[in-house]
Design a protein around this motif. Structure first.
Motif, short mmCIF file in Angstrom:
data_model
loop_
_atom_site.label_atom_id
_atom_site.label_comp_id
_atom_site.label_asym_id
_atom_site.label_seq_id
_atom_site.Cartn_x
_atom_site.Cartn_y
_atom_site.Cartn_z
N PRO A 1 34.79 76.36 35.17
CA PRO A 1 35.89 76.05 36.10
C PRO A 1 35.90 74.58 36.53
CG PRO A 1 34.63 77.95 36.88
CD PRO A 1 33.97 77.50 35.63
N LEU A 2 34.71 73.97 36.66
CA LEU A 2 34.69 72.56 37.07
C LEU A 2 35.21 71.65 35.95
CD1 LEU A 2 31.39 72.19 39.17
CD2 LEU A 2 33.74 72.41 39.98
N VAL A 3 34.84 71.97 34.70
CA VAL A 3 35.38 71.18 33.58
C VAL A 3 36.90 71.38 33.52
CG1 VAL A 3 35.43 70.93 31.07
CG2 VAL A 3 33.24 71.18 32.23
N ALA A 4 37.35 72.64 33.70
CA ALA A 4 38.79 72.93 33.67
C ALA A 4 39.51 72.13 34.75
CB ALA A 4 39.02 74.43 33.87
N ARG A 5 38.85 72.02 35.92
CA ARG A 5 39.45 71.30 37.04
C ARG A 5 39.65 69.81 36.69
NH1 ARG A 5 40.16 68.30 40.63
NH2 ARG A 5 39.49 68.15 42.78
N ILE A 6 38.67 69.22 35.96
CA ILE A 6 38.76 67.81 35.58
C ILE A 6 39.87 67.63 34.54
CG2 ILE A 6 37.54 65.86 34.51
CD1 ILE A 6 34.90 67.19 35.58
N VAL A 7 39.84 68.48 33.51
CA VAL A 7 40.83 68.38 32.44
C VAL A 7 42.24 68.55 33.01
CG1 VAL A 7 41.68 69.49 30.31
CG2 VAL A 7 39.22 69.18 30.66
N TRP A 8 42.38 69.54 33.91
CA TRP A 8 43.69 69.85 34.50
C TRP A 8 44.25 68.63 35.25
CZ3 TRP A 8 47.98 72.46 34.71
CH2 TRP A 8 48.73 72.49 35.89
N ARG A 9 43.43 67.95 36.03
CA ARG A 9 43.95 66.82 36.80
C ARG A 9 44.40 65.69 35.87
NH1 ARG A 9 46.71 67.01 39.41
NH2 ARG A 9 45.61 68.39 40.81
N PHE A 10 43.60 65.40 34.82
CA PHE A 10 43.99 64.31 33.92
C PHE A 10 45.23 64.69 33.12
CE2 PHE A 10 39.76 62.71 34.93
CZ PHE A 10 40.01 61.35 35.04
N LYS A 11 45.35 65.99 32.81
CA LYS A 11 46.48 66.44 32.00
C LYS A 11 47.77 66.50 32.86
CE LYS A 11 47.50 70.28 28.92
NZ LYS A 11 48.25 71.18 29.81
N ALA A 12 47.64 67.01 34.07
CA ALA A 12 48.83 67.25 34.90
C ALA A 12 49.30 65.97 35.60
CB ALA A 12 48.51 68.33 35.93
N GLY A 13 48.48 64.90 35.60
CA GLY A 13 48.87 63.69 36.33
C GLY A 13 48.59 63.85 37.81
N HIS A 14 49.09 62.92 38.61
CA HIS A 14 48.74 62.92 40.03
C HIS A 14 49.98 62.71 40.89
CE1 HIS A 14 46.72 62.04 43.73
NE2 HIS A 14 45.54 62.21 43.17
N PRO A 15 50.48 63.78 41.52
CA PRO A 15 51.71 63.64 42.31
C PRO A 15 51.54 62.64 43.46
CG PRO A 15 50.70 65.80 42.67
CD PRO A 15 49.95 65.15 41.55
N ARG A 16 52.63 61.97 43.81
CA ARG A 16 52.59 60.97 44.88
C ARG A 16 53.08 61.61 46.18
NH1 ARG A 16 55.67 55.25 43.89
NH2 ARG A 16 55.73 54.47 46.02
N VAL A 17 52.45 61.22 47.29
CA VAL A 17 52.87 61.76 48.59
C VAL A 17 54.19 61.12 48.99
CG1 VAL A 17 52.23 62.00 51.03
CG2 VAL A 17 50.45 61.99 49.30
N ASN A 18 55.11 61.92 49.55
CA ASN A 18 56.37 61.37 50.03
C ASN A 18 56.13 60.25 51.03
OD1 ASN A 18 58.26 62.80 48.66
ND2 ASN A 18 58.35 64.47 50.16
N GLY A 19 56.78 59.12 50.85
CA GLY A 19 56.70 58.03 51.82
C GLY A 19 55.49 57.13 51.62
N GLN A 20 54.62 57.46 50.65
CA GLN A 20 53.40 56.66 50.43
C GLN A 20 53.75 55.40 49.62
OE1 GLN A 20 50.42 58.48 47.82
NE2 GLN A 20 48.97 58.30 49.51
N THR A 21 53.14 54.25 49.99
CA THR A 21 53.43 53.04 49.21
C THR A 21 52.76 53.17 47.84
OG1 THR A 21 51.45 51.88 49.92
CG2 THR A 21 53.42 51.58 51.29
N LEU A 22 53.25 52.38 46.88
CA LEU A 22 52.70 52.46 45.52
C LEU A 22 51.21 52.08 45.54
CD1 LEU A 22 53.34 53.00 42.56
CD2 LEU A 22 53.84 50.57 42.28
N MET A 23 50.87 51.06 46.39
CA MET A 23 49.48 50.61 46.42
C MET A 23 48.54 51.71 46.93
SD MET A 23 48.09 47.01 47.81
CE MET A 23 46.95 47.61 49.02
N THR A 24 48.94 52.37 48.01
CA THR A 24 48.09 53.45 48.57
C THR A 24 47.97 54.57 47.55
OG1 THR A 24 49.17 52.93 50.65
CG2 THR A 24 47.72 54.85 50.63
N HIS A 25 49.07 54.86 46.87
CA HIS A 25 49.04 55.92 45.86
C HIS A 25 48.05 55.57 44.75
CE1 HIS A 25 50.32 58.91 42.99
NE2 HIS A 25 50.71 57.99 42.14
N GLN A 26 48.11 54.30 44.28
CA GLN A 26 47.22 53.89 43.18
C GLN A 26 45.76 53.93 43.63
OE1 GLN A 26 48.37 53.82 40.41
NE2 GLN A 26 50.24 52.64 40.11
N LEU A 27 45.52 53.53 44.88
CA LEU A 27 44.15 53.50 45.41
C LEU A 27 43.58 54.93 45.50
CD1 LEU A 27 42.26 51.28 46.58
CD2 LEU A 27 42.95 52.10 48.84
#
Ligand code: HEM
Ligand code: HEM
Length: 175
Positions: A64-90
Motif C-alpha cells: 500500500p505504501l508503494v501504491a501510495r507513492i506511485v498514485w501521487r506521481f501518476k495522478a499529479g498534484h491538485p492545487r488549492v483554490n486561491g493558492q499562489t503558484l509559488m506556494t503550490h510549487q513549494l
C-alpha cells in the motif's frame, strides 16, 4: 441536493483514494518510525524480536505504501483554490521529497532484512540510507504538520479541509 463525493482527485480537490492513502500512510509511517527507532534501545535478548516486529509490519504495509507513492506521481498534484503558484510549487516539492525519502526506506529496509548478508559492507550502506532517510523524513513530517497548522490558524483556505473530505461536486460546479 448534493451529488456523490469523488473517489479520484479533481483539479483542486483530493478524492477519497488520495485521502485514504494519506491517512493510512501517516499511521503506518509513524508506527514504523517509532518501532524502528526503538530497535537499538532493546536488550540483547529483545533486539531480534523488536527487529522482527518492524520487518513484519514493514512487509504488511509495503505494497500500500508503494501504491501510495506511485498514485501521487501518476495522478499529479491538485492545487488549492486561491493558492499562489509559488506556494503550490513549494508544497508540491516538499510532498514529493517526502515520498522519495519514503521510497528510499521501502527499498533499503528489505535489502537489509533479506537480500544482503548481515553486517556486510553493502548492508551497512543500506542501513546508512535507511537511517538517514528516517531522520530526514521525520524532520520534513514535523515541518509538514507545522505548515498544516499554519494554514489552519492563519489562512482562510481549504489546505487542511481537503485532505479530510473531497469537495462536493456541487462546490466544484460553483467555480
Ligand atoms: C515506513 C517505512 C519505514 C520507516 C519509517 C522505518 C524506520 C526505521 C528506523 C527509524 C530505523 C532505525 C534506524 C536507526 O537506528 O538509525 C529502522 C531500522 C530498520 N528497518 Fe526500517 N523503516 C521503514 C521500513 C522498513 C521496511 C519495509 C523494512 C524491511 C522489511 C525495514 C527494515 C529495517 C531493518 C532491518 C532495520 C535495522 C534494524 C537494526 O538492526 O537496527 N524498515 N527503520
Ligand atoms: C498528523 C500528521 C499529518 C498531517 C496533519 C498532515 C496534513 C496534510 C495536509 C493538510 C495535506 C494537504 C496539503 C494540500 O492541500 O496541498 C497533506 C498532504 C500530503 N501529506 Fe500530509 N499530513 C500528515 C502526515 C503526513 C506524513 C507522515 C506524510 C509522509 C509521507 C505526509 C505526506 C503528505 C503528502 C505526500 C501529501 C500530498 C497529498 C498526498 O500525496 O497524499 N503527510 N498532509
Amino acid at each position: 441536493m448534493s451529488k456523490p463525493r469523488s473517489l479520484h482527485d479533481r483539479n483542486n480537490s483530493f478524492g477519497w483514494l488520495s485521502i485514504g492513502l494519506h491517512w493510512f500512510a501517516t499511521v503506518a509511517i509513524i508506527l514504523m518510525w517509532f518501532i524502528g527507532q526503538s530497535i537499538a534501545l532493546q536488550s540483547i535478548e529483545q533486539i531480534d524480536a523488536r527487529r522482527s516486529l518492524h520487518v513484519t509490519l514493514g512487509l504488511i504495509v509495503w505494497l500500500p505504501l508503494v501504491a501510495r507513492i506511485v498514485w501521487r506521481f501518476k495522478a499529479g498534484h491538485p492545487r488549492v483554490n486561491g493558492q499562489t503558484l509559488m506556494t503550490h510549487q513549494l508544497a508540491k516539492a516538499a510532498h514529493y521529497v517526502m515520498l522519495l525519502l519514503l521510497l528510499v526506506m521501502l527499498i533499503s529496509g528489505p535489502l537489509m532484512a533479506w537480500v544482503m548478508p548481515e553486517r556486510s559492507a553493502l548492508s551497512e550502506i543500506a542501513f546508512s540510507f535507511h537511517s538517514f532517510a528516517a531522520k530526514a523524513l521525520a524532520v520534513l513530517v514535523v515541518l509538514h504538520i507545522l505548515a498544516a497548522l499554519k494554514h489552519l490558524m492563519f489562512h482562510e483556505d481549504e489546505t487542511v479541509a481537503r485532505i479530510f473530505v473531497p469537495r462536493t461536486e456541487d462546490a466544484l460546479d460553483d467555480e
